[in-house]
Design a protein around this motif. Structure first.
Motif, PDB file in Angstrom:
ATOM      1  N   ASN A  53      44.582  37.500  45.746  1.00 12.78           N
ATOM      2  CA  ASN A  53      45.266  38.234  45.093  1.00 12.78           C
ATOM      3  C   ASN A  53      46.532  36.984  45.936  1.00 12.78           C
ATOM      4  O   ASN A  53      47.799  37.464  45.168  1.00 12.78           O
ATOM      5  CB  ASN A  53      45.933  39.238  46.379  1.00 12.78           C
ATOM      6  N   GLU A  54      46.899  36.698  46.531  1.00 15.92           N
ATOM      7  CA  GLU A  54      47.554  35.594  47.300  1.00 15.92           C
ATOM      8  C   GLU A  54      47.996  34.251  46.195  1.00 15.92           C
ATOM      9  O   GLU A  54      49.376  33.768  45.564  1.00 15.92           O
ATOM     10  CB  GLU A  54      47.316  35.096  48.308  1.00 15.92           C
ATOM     11  N   SER A  59      49.949  36.507  42.795  1.00 18.79           N
ATOM     12  CA  SER A  59      51.456  36.472  43.484  1.00 18.79           C
ATOM     13  C   SER A  59      51.989  34.720  43.283  1.00 18.79           C
ATOM     14  O   SER A  59      52.931  35.291  42.759  1.00 18.79           O
ATOM     15  CB  SER A  59      51.339  36.413  44.697  1.00 18.79           C
ATOM     16  N   ALA A  60      51.448  33.879  43.949  1.00 16.85           N
ATOM     17  CA  ALA A  60      51.879  32.143  43.631  1.00 16.85           C
ATOM     18  C   ALA A  60      51.855  31.963  42.429  1.00 16.85           C
ATOM     19  O   ALA A  60      53.335  31.739  42.025  1.00 16.85           O
ATOM     20  CB  ALA A  60      50.673  31.824  44.066  1.00 16.85           C
TER      21      ALA A  60
END
Length: 108
Positions: A2-3, A6-7
């Motif tokens: 998920n990170e 997003s990045a």
């Protein structure tokens, strides 16, 4: 995962924003003369956009129910008068917004 997603999304948005903002300089930069149509649009579009924003912001104003659009009217007149007096768009909009919020939350 998920990170990372997003990045990557932020990176793509930043890249697209950078490209869109630098595109006019890449196309019309250097020794090429800016076409008359683009110069015309740069003079006309800011006023058209501001007019559209005013219509968009005031579209939900109910003139038949109390307070009959009075906070909006007072804030709009304040913005216009401040702008005519100081010729500072940011100051006019900021103080008009603060006044509107005060009127809506404390007065009406």
């Amino acid at each position: 995962m998920n990170e990372l997603h997003s990045a990557l999304m932020v990176a793509v948005i930043a890249l697209v924003t950078l490209l869109l903002r630098s595109l006019p300089f890449m196309v019309f930069g250097g020794k090429r003369k800016t076409p008359a149509f683009i110069t015309y649009l740069s003079n006309v579009l800011p006023y058209a956009i501001m007019g559209m924003l005013v219509v968009y912001c005031l579209r939900g104003t109910n003139l038949l129910a109390a307070p009959h659009g009075l906070p909006e009217l007072i804030a709009c007149v304040t913005v216009v008068l401040l702008h005519l007096w100081k010729r500072n768009t940011l100051l006019s909009i900021a103080l008009g917004t603060v006044l509107y919020m005060f009127l809506v939350q404390a007065v009406f």
